[in-house]
Enzyme design. Structure first.
Site, PDB file in Angstrom:
ATOM      1  N   GLY A  65      -4.947   5.761  -2.931  1.00  0.00           N
ATOM      2  CA  GLY A  65      -5.829   5.957  -4.082  1.00  0.00           C
ATOM      3  C   GLY A  65      -6.453   4.624  -4.470  1.00  0.00           C
ATOM      4  CG  HIS A  71      -0.445   1.953 -10.545  1.00  0.00           C
ATOM      5  ND1 HIS A  71       0.698   2.727 -10.557  1.00  0.00           N
ATOM      6  CD2 HIS A  71      -0.411   1.261  -9.370  1.00  0.00           C
ATOM      7  CE1 HIS A  71       1.378   2.498  -9.441  1.00  0.00           C
ATOM      8  NE2 HIS A  71       0.725   1.614  -8.704  1.00  0.00           N
ATOM      9  CD  GLU A  72      -3.484   0.144  -7.689  1.00  0.00           C
ATOM     10  OE1 GLU A  72      -2.799  -0.783  -7.228  1.00  0.00           O
ATOM     11  OE2 GLU A  72      -3.222   1.354  -7.472  1.00  0.00           O
ATOM     12  CG  HIS A  81       0.889  -3.238  -8.415  1.00  0.00           C
ATOM     13  ND1 HIS A  81       2.252  -3.116  -8.383  1.00  0.00           N
ATOM     14  CD2 HIS A  81       0.398  -2.037  -8.012  1.00  0.00           C
ATOM     15  CE1 HIS A  81       2.570  -1.890  -7.965  1.00  0.00           C
ATOM     16  NE2 HIS A  81       1.463  -1.204  -7.743  1.00  0.00           N
TER      17      HIS A  81
HETATM   18  N1  BES Z   1       0.378  -0.344  -3.638  1.00  0.00           N
HETATM   19  C1  BES Z   1      -0.157   0.961  -3.749  1.00  0.00           C
HETATM   20  C2  BES Z   1      -1.099   1.320  -2.627  1.00  0.00           C
HETATM   21  C3  BES Z   1      -0.420   1.713  -1.345  1.00  0.00           C
HETATM   22  C4  BES Z   1       0.169   2.954  -1.235  1.00  0.00           C
HETATM   23  C5  BES Z   1      -0.405   0.873  -0.263  1.00  0.00           C
HETATM   24  C6  BES Z   1       0.780   3.313  -0.046  1.00  0.00           C
HETATM   25  C7  BES Z   1       0.211   1.228   0.914  1.00  0.00           C
HETATM   26  C8  BES Z   1       0.804   2.458   1.036  1.00  0.00           C
HETATM   27  C9  BES Z   1      -0.953   1.106  -5.066  1.00  0.00           C
HETATM   28  O1  BES Z   1      -0.553   0.251  -6.073  1.00  0.00           O
HETATM   29  C10 BES Z   1      -0.695   2.488  -5.571  1.00  0.00           C
HETATM   30  O2  BES Z   1       0.393   2.772  -5.950  1.00  0.00           O
HETATM   31  N2  BES Z   1      -1.713   3.339  -5.543  1.00  0.00           N
HETATM   32  C11 BES Z   1      -1.584   4.712  -5.953  1.00  0.00           C
HETATM   33  C12 BES Z   1      -2.291   4.983  -7.237  1.00  0.00           C
HETATM   34  C13 BES Z   1      -1.428   4.875  -8.444  1.00  0.00           C
HETATM   35  C14 BES Z   1      -2.197   5.139  -9.714  1.00  0.00           C
HETATM   36  C15 BES Z   1      -0.223   5.774  -8.407  1.00  0.00           C
HETATM   37  C16 BES Z   1      -2.186   5.573  -4.879  1.00  0.00           C
HETATM   38  O3  BES Z   1      -2.792   5.016  -3.961  1.00  0.00           O
HETATM   39  O4  BES Z   1      -2.046   6.785  -4.960  1.00  0.00           O
HETATM   40 ZN    ZN Z   2       1.198   0.694  -7.009  1.00  0.00          ZN
END
Ligand code: BES
Ligand code: ZN
Length: 697
Positions: free
Chosen positions: A275, A311-312, A315
């Site tokens: 996402g 969320h991002e 981090h």
């Molecule tokens: N760090 C993740 C992105 C990610 C997910 C990288 C899986 C590699 C593998 C990012 O911070 C994240 O959690 N993104 C979520 C959105 C969030 C609002 C829950 C996502 O991509 O769904």
């Molecule tokens: Zn995340």
């Protein structure tokens, strides 16, 4: 014969005889042929005697003749005597004729790779401009794909600084983690030099090259924030930009540490696997998680954008500044960012009542963790290929929920103070789960480690059975499993309860299998007040009847009404309660108007209908009437057309309610939907079909 590199094969982590300190990376992507060339010089600290440097590389053609090592202490450059790739472990092994001198030296390598179409490593995404398809170059490195872009020590604990330089077509925009310091143009190409980053992990390095528009703003302390979008769509980036600025300011206060970089860019990428991705200073998003169009997006999209941005950006502190020591602690990153994104959204949009929607996180976590195939929050990771699996509802949703449970146990203020200490203590470094517990334990004086280990080191969660006996409340915990099969697991459960009113609250730490509490006779007893605990509650018949009455007479908060309903539904699906009990409870929601509760009732109705259609089809018609009856009242109250100034939640609820009524075959709803569809066909701009009701129609 054993292979010369067998010592390095099949190990979960890279050997520790040398660590990287600084990367100087130069990349030249060719967007037409989809090939990139690169050179990397890595300052390496050799800490124990070795003839080998062992790092990660995958899908790269490393030019063996280019590999050399120049110790700082000597004037001579050492050529590699052998360069080997171990494909299955994604290792690059550089061998020298003699042992390397201890201390700093520079490892040089040039290499070539493909801008792939796998949405990982350094890849190409396609966009359209003036009807013409173009390639852009994008990186996605988490969890372990930086090695597909340049040879590196691709582990979160191997933090270093990064100095990035890009050779790109001069008409394109090139972005990376840090601001540009200089651009040199030469014909159709330009070289873009970026500032050197603070120390960070490889999985957070990012590069994007393409044509974009942007909108820009800045925080009160001068951090430049930009939101990049497809050319012509920058209006749709304004909402995310505004959320980002407010969120950065909020986290600075919350963590008591400023944002560490001079700028923050956010960019929408058409082809994107997740996402969004929190690359330090250059956050990448799937388009629908960043762009918001006032005219065509539904209310739920707006909320989604806010939550993803929050969320991002969380981090940037929790993950990027303080990074997990190994992937076992991934949940700490993801669970924490998930939890704190609600805290930010609640502060910025109090009218959304976002905590009531946090319940969806907890419910989803409980659902997955109720399966015997679930896993503990902390998992051993022995190979890079195992990491992807743990980006799941256990890390994110159970993780976020147990953090919330802990926060509510030790109190919001103490929790915040401890987090600020933790961030300062481990800034620019790495931490493990137990490091966070140690700080929280010290600041709060509570047995955080013992309590939390019971939640993060074993799978599952308890159902707490409550009954009244001799003016006492008896509590007993057992492992909740959908399959109903028993286990001996036990948890330290922070129990909260309120008796007859929200002013009359108790807390109790259930450390054993069972316990009891003396309480006066009360109109009702509700455990897990505000649903902040990660457990289910099973009430005896007497307490259950009192709760139904409390719901009917409006004495319980929406969150607690949700909890009573969700627990009983879960107990019903695991055959620990009867369907009749569930339907009797549902009937007490006749006058329900709250979004969260109705939304869950709607989900439950779909599931019950499906189960009943299978098991006792003769009941389906009556059940349909029962649910239509239940949803007609709030639907009539809301109507089809949005009212000026109505809440964001009412707008979302309207779509869900009308959809379930249509699915249940409610005649008035079906007729009205057809009328509106006809109006839309006659006139695409018809006001009869706004975004929130489009799906039902
Ligand atoms: N760090 C993740 C992105 C990610 C997910 C990288 C899986 C590699 C593998 C990012 O911070 C994240 O959690 N993104 C979520 C959105 C969030 C609002 C829950 C996502 O991509 O769904
Ligand atoms: Zn995340």
């Amino acid at each position: 014969m054993a292979s010369p590199y067998s010592d390095f094969k099949g190990k979960p982590r890279l050997p520790k005889f040398a660590t990287p300190k600084r990367y100087d990376i130069r990349l030249k992507p060719d967007l037409d042929s989809c090939i990139f060339n690169g050179i990397v010089s890595i300052d390496v600290d050799v800490v124990s005697s070795t003839k080998y440097l062992v790092l990660n590389a995958a899908d790269l053609n490393v030019d063996s003749s280019s590999v050399s090592f120049k110790p700082k202490s000597s004037s001579q450059e050492l050529r590699a005597s052998g360069v080997g790739l171990i494909e299955e472990d994604e290792l690059l092994i550089v061998e020298f004729a003699e042992e390397l001198p201890l201390g700093i030296g520079v490892l040089n390598t040039s290499f070539q790779g493909t801008l792939n179409d796998q949405m990982k490593g350094f890849y190409r995404s396609v966009y359209e401009i003036n009807g013409e398809k173009k390639n852009m170059a994008v990186t996605q490195f988490e969890p372990a794909d930086a090695r597909r872009c340049f040879p590196c020590w691709d582990e979160p604990a191997a933090k270093a600084t990064f100095k990035i330089t890009l050779d790109v077509p001069s008409n394109l925009i090139a972005l990376s983690n840090m601001p540009v310091i200089e651009e040199k143009k030469e014909g159709d190409l330009k070289t873009v030099y970026f500032e050197e980053s603070p120390i960070m992990s490889t999985y957070l390095v990012a590069v994007v090259v393409g044509l974009f528009d942007f909108v820009e703003s800045s925080t009160s302390d001068g951090i430049k924030v930009r939101c990049y979008c497809q050319v012509g769509k920058s209006d749709q980036g304004k909402f995310a930009l505004e959320v980002a600025v407010k969120t950065l300011e909020l986290y600075k206060k919350y963590f008591d540490v400023p944002y560490a970089l001079p700028k923050l860019d956010m960019i929408a990428i058409p082809d994107f696997a997740a996402g969004a991705m929190e690359n330090y200073g250059l956050v990448t998003y799937r388009e629908n998680a960043l762009l918001y169009d006032e005219k065509h997006s539904a209310a739920a999209n707006k909320q989604r954008v806010a939550i993803v941005v929050a969320h991002e950006l969380a981090h940037q502190w929790f993950g990027n500044l303080v990074t997990m020591e190994w992937w076992t602690h991934l949940w700490l990153n993801e669970g924490f960012a998930t939890w704190v994104s609600y805290l930010a959204a609640d502060a910025i949009f109090p009218e959304w009542n976002i905590w009531t929607q946090f319940l969806d996180q907890t419910t989803d976590g409980l659902r997955l963790d109720g399966l015997s195939e679930s896993h503990a929050i902390e998992v051993e990771i022995n190979h890079a290929s195992e990491i992807d699996e743990i980006f799941d509802a256990i890390s994110y949703r159970k993780g976020a929920s147990v953090i919330r449970m802990l926060q509510s146990y030790i109190g919001a203020d103490t929790f915040q103070r401890a987090l600020a200490c933790y961030i300062k203590k481990y800034a620019c470094s790495n931490a493990k789960t137990e490091d966070l517990w140690a700080v929280l334990e010290e600041v709060s004086g509570e047995p955080v480690k013992e309590l939390m280990n019971s939640w993060t080191q074993q799978k599952g969660y308890p159902v707490v059975s409550v009954r009244v006996k001799d003016e006492k409340l008896d509590l007993e915990q057992s492992h909740f499993l959908l399959s109903g099969s028993p286990s001996d697991s036990q948890w330290i459960v922070p129990i909260t309860l309120c008796c007859g009113s929200y002013d009359n609250r108790y807390s109790y730490l259930l450390k054993e299998k069972s316990g009891s509490l003396g309480i006066k006779d009360a109109a009702y007893v509700k455990l897990n007040v505000d649903q902040t605990g990660f457990y289910r509650v099973k009430y005896d018949e007497e307490l259950g009847a009192k709760l139904r009455h409390a719901i009917e007479s409006g004495q319980l908060s929406a969150t607690d009404r949700f909890g009573v309903l969700d627990d009983l539904f879960a107990l019903c699906t695991s055959s620990q309660q009867s369907l009749i009990n569930l339907l009797t409870l549902i009937a007490s929601f006749r006058e329900e108007t709250e979004y969260t509760v109705l939304s869950n009732l709607i989900n439950i109705s779909y599931k019950v209908m499906r189960i009943v259609a299978d098991a006792t089809p003769e009941l389906v018609d009556n059940l349909r009437k029962f649910f239509i009856n239940l949803f007609e009242y709030p639907a009539l109250k809301l109507g089809w057309d949005s009212k000026s100034g109505e809440s964001h939640l009412d707008a979302t609820l309207r779509g869900e309610l009308l959809t379930v009524l249509a699915e249940l075959g409610h005649e008035n709803t079906l007729n009205e939907a057809i009328r509106r569809f006809d109006a839309f066909c006659a006139d695409r701009d018809s006001p009869l079909l706004p975004p929130d009701t489009r799906k039902v129609v």
